[in-house]
Design an enzyme around this catalytic site. Structure first.
Site, mmCIF file in Angstrom:
data_model
loop_
_atom_site.group_PDB
_atom_site.id
_atom_site.type_symbol
_atom_site.label_atom_id
_atom_site.label_comp_id
_atom_site.label_asym_id
_atom_site.label_seq_id
_atom_site.Cartn_x
_atom_site.Cartn_y
_atom_site.Cartn_z
ATOM 1 N N ASP A 67 0.818 -1.213 0.000
ATOM 2 C CA ASP A 67 0.000 0.000 0.000
ATOM 3 C C ASP A 67 0.853 1.265 0.000
ATOM 4 O OD1 ASP A 67 0.999 -0.414 2.542
ATOM 5 O OD2 ASP A 67 -0.935 -0.615 3.508
ATOM 6 N N ASN A 136 -7.339 -2.967 14.437
ATOM 7 C CA ASN A 136 -8.718 -3.324 14.075
ATOM 8 C C ASN A 136 -8.763 -4.494 13.090
ATOM 9 O OD1 ASN A 136 -7.817 -2.199 11.724
ATOM 10 N ND2 ASN A 136 -9.174 -0.406 11.752
ATOM 11 N N HIS A 138 -7.001 -4.723 10.273
ATOM 12 C CA HIS A 138 -6.746 -4.419 8.862
ATOM 13 C C HIS A 138 -5.426 -5.021 8.388
ATOM 14 C CE1 HIS A 138 -4.732 -0.333 9.920
ATOM 15 N NE2 HIS A 138 -3.790 -1.062 9.344
ATOM 16 N N GLU A 143 -9.447 -1.727 5.499
ATOM 17 C CA GLU A 143 -10.081 -1.460 6.781
ATOM 18 C C GLU A 143 -11.316 -2.347 6.939
ATOM 19 O OE1 GLU A 143 -8.560 0.197 8.833
ATOM 20 O OE2 GLU A 143 -8.008 2.230 8.244
#
Ligand code: GLP
Length: 258
Positions: A67, A136, A138, A143
């Site tokens: 990313d 979380n 990800h 996400e």
């Protein structure tokens, strides 16, 4: 899913580095999927040391990073291109032309995302994909709520991820809220996946990844569908698992077989 529970971050990185070393020995022209964040840093240091000792070479290797922040150019200190150059590529014998990171300054992110997918396919797919994990759940910048079949695309970051990553940015520095990231489907296409997680702050995400339902609420849980994923964690990150002893038992048995 192979779950390896070790004592500390150094051991976690060491185990991960061994997988990469073996991959490079098996195929010097490997295609590696790489990650940023603090989780892979020790592993990169070990790979650099192995290179300096003549144990591995990256001369024929191609890499694809997961990313990049949309809006940051490769020479911005917080860009993932900059991170990769500084923490790995500048110290090994890789040809920079064979290192790919999504272009954060592209005028047409959608076209750039499609092109990124094509480049991965042209390279023959990713042999080993390295991952960290967000608190979380990800992976890359996928996400919660990301499609489990998603491909490389633009993703909006959650407030939590922005807050978690704020520590890397100066107080008044612009922090992007958008990214280009490989999709979960892209990651699942890798032949092997290696996920590193350390510290108690990752314990819930690790539990949801390994034992939770497969759910877009925890994007990493999609790895339960992947046939060759190794999750390497320290004791703290394993602390919320129902039965960590079972995974340690399996690994001991595997060691005996070898
Ligand atoms: C970022 C990256 C992820 C990384 C995550 C966790 O959001 N896009 O690829 O896994 O941070 O980072 P860290 O390893 O620093 O906890």
């Amino acid at each position: 899913m192979k779950v390896i529970i070790l004592d500390n971050a150094e051991q976690v990185a060491g185990y991960g580095a061994k997988i990469f070393k073996q991959q490079l020995a098996d195929n010097p022209q490997s295609v590696l999927g790489l990650a940023t964040g603090s989780s892979p840093l020790i592993l990169y240091r070990i790979l650099i040391e192995l290179y300096e000792r003549g144990k591995v070479s990256f001369r024929e290797v191609t890499t694809f990073n997961l990313d990049e922040y949309l809006g940051l150019s490769g020479d911005h200190p917080q860009s993932y291109r900059y991170f990769m150059n500084r923490n790995l590529f500048d110290h090994i014998d890789i040809d920079l032309a064979n290192t790919f990171v999504p272009d954060g300054t592209t005028a047409d992110p959608r076209a750039a995302a499609r092109e990124y997918e094509s480049k991965i396919a042209e390279a023959g797919g990713i042999d080993v994909q390295l991952l960290g994990i967000g608190y979380n759940g990800h992976i890359g910048f996928n996400e919660p709520s990301s499609s489990l079949g998603s491909r490389t695309r633009v993703k909006t970051l959650t407030a939590r991820t922005i807050a978690d990553n704020a520590r890397f940015f100066g107080k008044d520095e612009y922090q992007p809220h958008l990214s280009i990231t490989m999709g979960i489907g892209t990651i699942l296409d890798a032949k092997n996946v290696v996920l590193l997680a350390t510290g108690e702050s990752k314990a819930a995400a690790v539990r949801n990844t390994i034992e939770g339902p497969i759910s877009a609420n925890c994007p990493a849980s999609a790895l339960q569908l992947h046939p060759a994923t190794t999750i390497i964690v320290d004791q703290a990150a394993a602390a919320a698992l129902d039965d960590p002893e079972f995974f340690k038992h399996i690994e001991r048995e595997n060691q005996k077989l070898q």
